[in-house]
Design a protein around this motif. Structure first.
Motif, PDB file in Angstrom:
ATOM      1  N   MET A 113       0.796  -1.220   0.000  1.00 48.59           N
ATOM      2  CA  MET A 113       0.000   0.000   0.000  1.00 48.59           C
ATOM      3  C   MET A 113       0.837   1.283   0.000  1.00 48.59           C
ATOM      4  SD  MET A 113      -3.159  -0.087  -0.501  1.00 48.59           S
ATOM      5  CE  MET A 113      -3.605   1.542   0.089  1.00 48.59           C
ATOM      6  N   PRO A 114       1.921   1.388   0.794  1.00 48.86           N
ATOM      7  CA  PRO A 114       2.710   2.635   0.735  1.00 48.86           C
ATOM      8  C   PRO A 114       3.248   2.918  -0.666  1.00 48.86           C
ATOM      9  CG  PRO A 114       3.317   1.354   2.667  1.00 48.86           C
ATOM     10  CD  PRO A 114       2.443   0.462   1.838  1.00 48.86           C
TER      11      PRO A 114
ATOM     12  N   GLY B  85       2.160   5.922  -3.187  1.00 44.98           N
ATOM     13  CA  GLY B  85       3.190   6.774  -3.775  1.00 44.98           C
ATOM     14  C   GLY B  85       3.072   6.835  -5.288  1.00 44.98           C
ATOM     15  N   THR B  86       2.805   5.678  -5.915  1.00 45.10           N
ATOM     16  CA  THR B  86       2.632   5.635  -7.366  1.00 45.10           C
ATOM     17  C   THR B  86       1.448   6.485  -7.803  1.00 45.10           C
ATOM     18  OG1 THR B  86       3.549   3.387  -7.455  1.00 45.10           O
ATOM     19  CG2 THR B  86       2.224   4.106  -9.329  1.00 45.10           C
TER      20      THR B  86
ATOM     21  N   PRO C 232       3.170   9.093   2.266  1.00 45.09           N
ATOM     22  CA  PRO C 232       3.615  10.479   2.447  1.00 45.09           C
ATOM     23  C   PRO C 232       2.552  11.305   3.158  1.00 45.09           C
ATOM     24  CG  PRO C 232       2.936  10.105   0.178  1.00 45.09           C
ATOM     25  CD  PRO C 232       2.921   8.757   0.851  1.00 45.09           C
ATOM     26  N   GLN C 233       2.997  12.130   4.062  1.00 46.51           N
ATOM     27  CA  GLN C 233       2.104  13.041   4.784  1.00 46.51           C
ATOM     28  C   GLN C 233       2.028  14.408   4.119  1.00 46.51           C
ATOM     29  OE1 GLN C 233       0.304  11.825   7.408  1.00 46.51           O
ATOM     30  NE2 GLN C 233       1.298   9.905   6.818  1.00 46.51           N
TER      31      GLN C 233
ATOM     32  N   ILE D  69       9.114   9.165  -1.103  1.00 43.14           N
ATOM     33  CA  ILE D  69       8.228   8.042  -1.392  1.00 43.14           C
ATOM     34  C   ILE D  69       8.983   6.979  -2.187  1.00 43.14           C
ATOM     35  CG2 ILE D  69       6.133   9.465  -1.457  1.00 43.14           C
ATOM     36  CD1 ILE D  69       6.329   9.199  -4.571  1.00 43.14           C
ATOM     37  N   ARG D  70       8.348   5.827  -2.320  1.00 42.68           N
ATOM     38  CA  ARG D  70       8.841   4.799  -3.242  1.00 42.68           C
ATOM     39  C   ARG D  70       7.655   4.296  -4.052  1.00 42.68           C
ATOM     40  NH1 ARG D  70      12.197  -0.539  -1.465  1.00 42.68           N
ATOM     41  NH2 ARG D  70      13.623   1.104  -0.756  1.00 42.68           N
ATOM     42  N   THR D  71       7.803   4.213  -5.369  1.00 40.90           N
ATOM     43  CA  THR D  71       6.731   3.729  -6.231  1.00 40.90           C
ATOM     44  C   THR D  71       6.897   2.229  -6.483  1.00 40.90           C
ATOM     45  OG1 THR D  71       7.929   4.197  -8.273  1.00 40.90           O
ATOM     46  CG2 THR D  71       6.580   5.974  -7.351  1.00 40.90           C
ATOM     47  N   LEU D  72       5.851   1.609  -7.002  1.00 39.86           N
ATOM     48  CA  LEU D  72       5.896   0.173  -7.294  1.00 39.86           C
ATOM     49  C   LEU D  72       6.972  -0.140  -8.321  1.00 39.86           C
ATOM     50  CD1 LEU D  72       2.064  -0.551  -7.483  1.00 39.86           C
ATOM     51  CD2 LEU D  72       3.638  -1.483  -5.784  1.00 39.86           C
TER      52      LEU D  72
END
Length: 284
Positions: free
Chosen positions: A65-66, A70-71, A228-229, A235-238
């Motif tokens: 999910m994170p 992010g993506t 991210p807040q 962030i990190r994307t998939l």
């Protein structure tokens, strides 16, 4: 006459074969992703990819999910900036730019479309990230990813919108002029409804590129697995996660990375389905 019929038949079968091959390639990619993902998909419930405590695949925690958030945040943010800018650029080229300025401006947009993604990433890493860092450390962040992706997809939206607008028949424009419509009235009331399918197709194409972009985002986003807040959080994307970890991933870890690829493909397929529905909508 016979030669013309034979040529038409041959072209028709070649086009049919090309369409079938394209569909088979997509199907084979989907099957490959499912096969490579099955070692994990066959052992755990899919909900764990969204409910696990964290992303630590070596410890059996597979929360995607994170990286999914992010993506989506980076892609949506880039689209929110690139869509109005791209459509405005296309309108400027066709309806507002001085004749001497049209060709240089269009060539500049085409040149921007041809720049490799790693060059955008390198520019972002050496210029954009330090600039953001002056205002809010660490610099490598969601904001940097959004701005780099905006530059990358802007030419796609501009050029596809330009093609869609140029395809509007001249009779439509002449009719609008005869009715006494202003230039903006003609654009809003006649040109946009006639060109909406091509504009939407360009936006979907740009969205697909934003979602799947890897190297440029990897270089500027900070690569921290977190929700991210704010715009200045890393962030990190998939896609970046796959590129970072595939080189040393093994067993279940490797299979979960293929699940990430499967999730990306599902997102792109959903975009294509959405484009089809929007394209069929008739504007009045």
């Amino acid at each position: 006459m016979f030669h013309s019929v034979l040529t038409d038949t041959l072209v028709r079968w070649i086009l049919r074969a090309g369409a079938v091959i394209s569909a088979l390639v997509m199907l084979l990619i989907l099957i490959f992703l499912l096969i490579e993902s099955w070692p994990v998909l066959g052992q755990i419930t899919p909900t764990r990819f969204f409910t696990d405590a964290s992303w630590h695949p070596l410890e059996g925690a597979y929360n995607l999910m994170p990286m999914l958030s992010g993506t989506l945040l980076a892609s949506v943010g880039a689209l929110l900036l690139a869509i109005p800018l791209g459509i405005a650029s296309a309108l400027f080229i066709i309806f507002y730019a001085p004749a001497f300025f049209v060709l240089p401006y269009q060539r500049l947009i085409e040149l921007l479309a041809g720049i490799p993604s790693v060059v955008f990433g390198f520019w972002g890493l050496t210029t954009l990230v330090p600039l953001i860092n002056q205002f809010h450390p660490p610099g490598a962040s969601l904001l940097a990813a959004i701005l780099v992706l905006t530059l990358m997809i802007l030419p796609t939206i501009t050029l596809t919108t330009h093609s869609a607008l140029k395809a509007v028949p001249d009779e439509f424009l002449h009719g609008a002029a005869a009715l006494g419509l202003s230039r903006w009235g003609m654009i809003y009331g006649v040109v946009f409804p006639a060109a909406h399918a091509g504009i939407v197709a360009g936006i979907i194409l740009a969205a697909g590129r934003a979602i799947g972009e890897t190297m440029a985002v990897l270089m500027v986003a900070g690569n921290v697995v977190q929700h991210p807040q704010g715009l200045f959080d890393p962030i990190r994307t998939l896609a970046a996660n796959i590129a970072l970890e595939m080189a040393y991933a093994m067993d279940d870890h490797r299979a979960v990375l293929f699940v990430s690829g499967l999730l990306l493909m599902i997102l792109v397929m959903m975009l294509s389905a959405m484009a089809g529905k929007i394209g069929k909508h008739k504007y009045v």
